[in-house]
Design an enzyme around this catalytic site. Structure first.
Site, PDB file in Angstrom:
ATOM      1  N   ASP A  31      30.472  10.530  -2.769  1.00 24.58           N
ATOM      2  CA  ASP A  31      29.157  10.897  -3.005  1.00 24.58           C
ATOM      3  C   ASP A  31      28.346  11.396  -3.830  1.00 24.58           C
ATOM      4  O   ASP A  31      29.130  12.945  -4.818  1.00 24.58           O
ATOM      5  CB  ASP A  31      28.413  12.173  -1.546  1.00 24.58           C
ATOM      6  CG  ASP A  31      27.275  12.114  -1.252  1.00 24.58           C
ATOM      7  OD1 ASP A  31      26.544  11.244  -1.020  1.00 24.58           O
ATOM      8  OD2 ASP A  31      26.967  13.417  -1.607  1.00 24.58           O
ATOM      9  N   CYS A  84      31.799  13.356  15.389  1.00 25.28           N
ATOM     10  CA  CYS A  84      31.222  12.862  16.541  1.00 25.28           C
ATOM     11  C   CYS A  84      30.297  11.148  16.840  1.00 25.28           C
ATOM     12  O   CYS A  84      30.230  10.892  17.425  1.00 25.28           O
ATOM     13  CB  CYS A  84      30.304  13.615  17.753  1.00 25.28           C
ATOM     14  SG  CYS A  84      29.015  13.846  17.377  1.00 25.28           S
ATOM     15  N   GLU A 103      27.495   4.560  -2.508  1.00 25.31           N
ATOM     16  CA  GLU A 103      26.896   4.459  -1.595  1.00 25.31           C
ATOM     17  C   GLU A 103      25.436   3.787  -2.835  1.00 25.31           C
ATOM     18  O   GLU A 103      26.002   4.004  -3.707  1.00 25.31           O
ATOM     19  CB  GLU A 103      25.431   5.523  -1.370  1.00 25.31           C
ATOM     20  CG  GLU A 103      24.449   5.175  -0.321  1.00 25.31           C
ATOM     21  CD  GLU A 103      23.705   6.866  -0.182  1.00 25.31           C
ATOM     22  OE1 GLU A 103      22.798   6.383   0.467  1.00 25.31           O
ATOM     23  OE2 GLU A 103      24.448   7.909  -0.160  1.00 25.31           O
ATOM     24  N   ASP A 119      27.481  17.382   1.622  1.00 24.83           N
ATOM     25  CA  ASP A 119      28.305  16.410   0.880  1.00 24.83           C
ATOM     26  C   ASP A 119      29.064  16.218   0.744  1.00 24.83           C
ATOM     27  O   ASP A 119      29.781  14.356   1.151  1.00 24.83           O
ATOM     28  CB  ASP A 119      28.270  17.425  -0.479  1.00 24.83           C
ATOM     29  CG  ASP A 119      26.507  17.360  -1.458  1.00 24.83           C
ATOM     30  OD1 ASP A 119      26.128  16.645  -0.807  1.00 24.83           O
ATOM     31  OD2 ASP A 119      26.985  18.381  -2.279  1.00 24.83           O
TER      32      ASP A 119
END
Length: 398
Positions: free
Chosen positions: A189, A330, A274, A355
């Site tokens: 990231d 989750c 990304e 992050d």
């Protein structure tokens, strides 16, 4: 393991004699002149709904050399002039393929000063490079050796805005081999507070090279702004000082990115990043300077070509994937999360660093794409719906 057939450019600094500098400066000017003349001819033909190709511009170059006005084109090597016509042909090919905009004219002050020589335009023997129209070899600083037995196929000579001279040699590098396969994978990231945050939890500091030299740069720019407009010597000196500071910033940034990308490629088989649109992000006036200094686009470019060289895989996750707002434990999608929120707690009880959580989600999404081609956007029908990375074999509902 077999070696890849890799064309690799090796760039070195050199220090020309006064005669060599004068010859190269004339060559740069002639290259720019021929490019602009050919572009003007092709543009005029374009308005008449006609197409002019490389062969026709090459014939035009021969005619231009015979005129009294452009006779000076005969004073420099013809190889760089032919190469600039090939570059123009490539620019038009990219334009017609809708990969680039319409070619633009080269500016004497703003355009890059460079000239490309093919094998007929230079001689390389025993580590000494001699260009056409020159009696002496270039005084090159061999900061690293060429691969054993390598022979340059093209040589590009350039001068940057700081006045430094460089020669770039394109060679076949047979030493590039795929690295041993590994099971390691990492999500990356990018950010501004930290340049990179890895899914392992490691954070790599942002060196902020531009900010480090900002005071020196601002002072040099103020000095330049006070100089009278024109081509005066004082203004040239002030402009050169500004250019040297910019060059120092760019060199340090590039060096740091090379070290980071080489490390990531060596340590990991799969690297997930990304798919950011940096071009649009720098339109934000508040963050444009910091984003440009971080050089996210250059980081990705270096990472991708090194991964291709060494048999690694780079996966780019959809830019709309909410990696920061998705719980990596989750899969619950949170609501709005402003940039100032650096840590948060999910309803499941998991506390996340923003992050690190984003990097882990990117890694999981990349694995889902690699495993079954699943989408990387979460299910938005229900607030707690699991993402595609949690359901690798299921398809996202409409």
């Amino acid at each position: 393991m077999t070696a890849n057939h890799v064309k690799r450019a090796f760039k070195y600094r050199f220090y020309p004699t006064d005669a060599q500098a004068a010859e190269l400066s004339r060559t740069f000017g002639c290259v720019r002149k021929v490019y602009n003349l050919a572009l003007a001819a092709r543009t005029e033909a374009w308005t008449r709904q006609e197409r002019v190709n490389y062969n026709q511009t090459s014939a035009l170059l021969t005619a231009w050399k015979k005129t009294e006005e452009l006779a000076f084109l005969n004073d420099v090597s013809s190889v760089p002039l032919q190469q600039t016509l090939r570059h123009l042909q490539t620019a038009f090919t990219n334009f017609f393929s809708k990969r680039a905009k319409y070619p633009r004219f080269k500016s004497r002050k703003k355009s890059r000063k460079s000239a490309e020589y093919t094998t007929s335009g230079f001689r390389f023997r025993a580590g000494r490079l001699t260009l056409a129209k020159m009696a002496e070899p270039l005084d090159i600083v061999w900061s690293r050796p060429l691969p054993e037995g390598a022979k340059p196929s093209t040589v590009t000579v350039s001068q940057d805005s700081a006045g430094r001279w460089f020669v770039s040699m394109l060679c076949d590098d047979l030493t590039v081999k795929p690295l041993p396969a590994t099971d390691a994978a990492v999500g990356v990231d990018v950010g501004l507070n930290h340049l990179l945050t890895l899914s392992t939890g490691e954070k790599i500091a942002n060196p902020k090279h531009e900010r480090t030299d900002r005071a020196r740069l601002a002072k040099a720019q103020r000095t330049l702004a006070r100089k009278a407009k024109g081509d005066g010597a004082n203004r040239r000196k002030a402009r050169l000082k500004v250019a040297k500071i910019h060059a120092r910033i760019a060199d340090r940034r590039r060096d740091g990115l090379h070290k980071l990308t080489t490390r990531l490629v060596r340590e990991n088989q799969t690297i997930v990043i990304e798919d950011l649109t940096v071009r649009n992000m720098v339109k934000n006036r508040s963050l444009a300077r910091a984003i440009s200094d971080a050089a996210w686009a250059e980081f990705r470019s270096l990472l991708e070509y090194k991964a291709q060289w060494y048999g690694r895989e780079v996966i780019a996750v959809d830019r709309f994937f909410p990696s920061s707002k998705l719980c990596s434990v989750c899969g619950t999608l949170q609501g709005k999360m402003p940039l100032h929120v650096r840590s948060w707690t999910c309803a499941c009880g998991a506390t996340h660093d923003r992050d690190v959580n984003a990097a882990r989600n990117l890694l999981a999404a990349g694995r889902a794409v690699s495993a079954c081609g699943a989408g990387v956007r979460p299910q938005r029908r229900t607030p707690g719906g699991q993402s595609a990375m949690k359901q690798e074999v299921s398809r996202r509902e409409p």
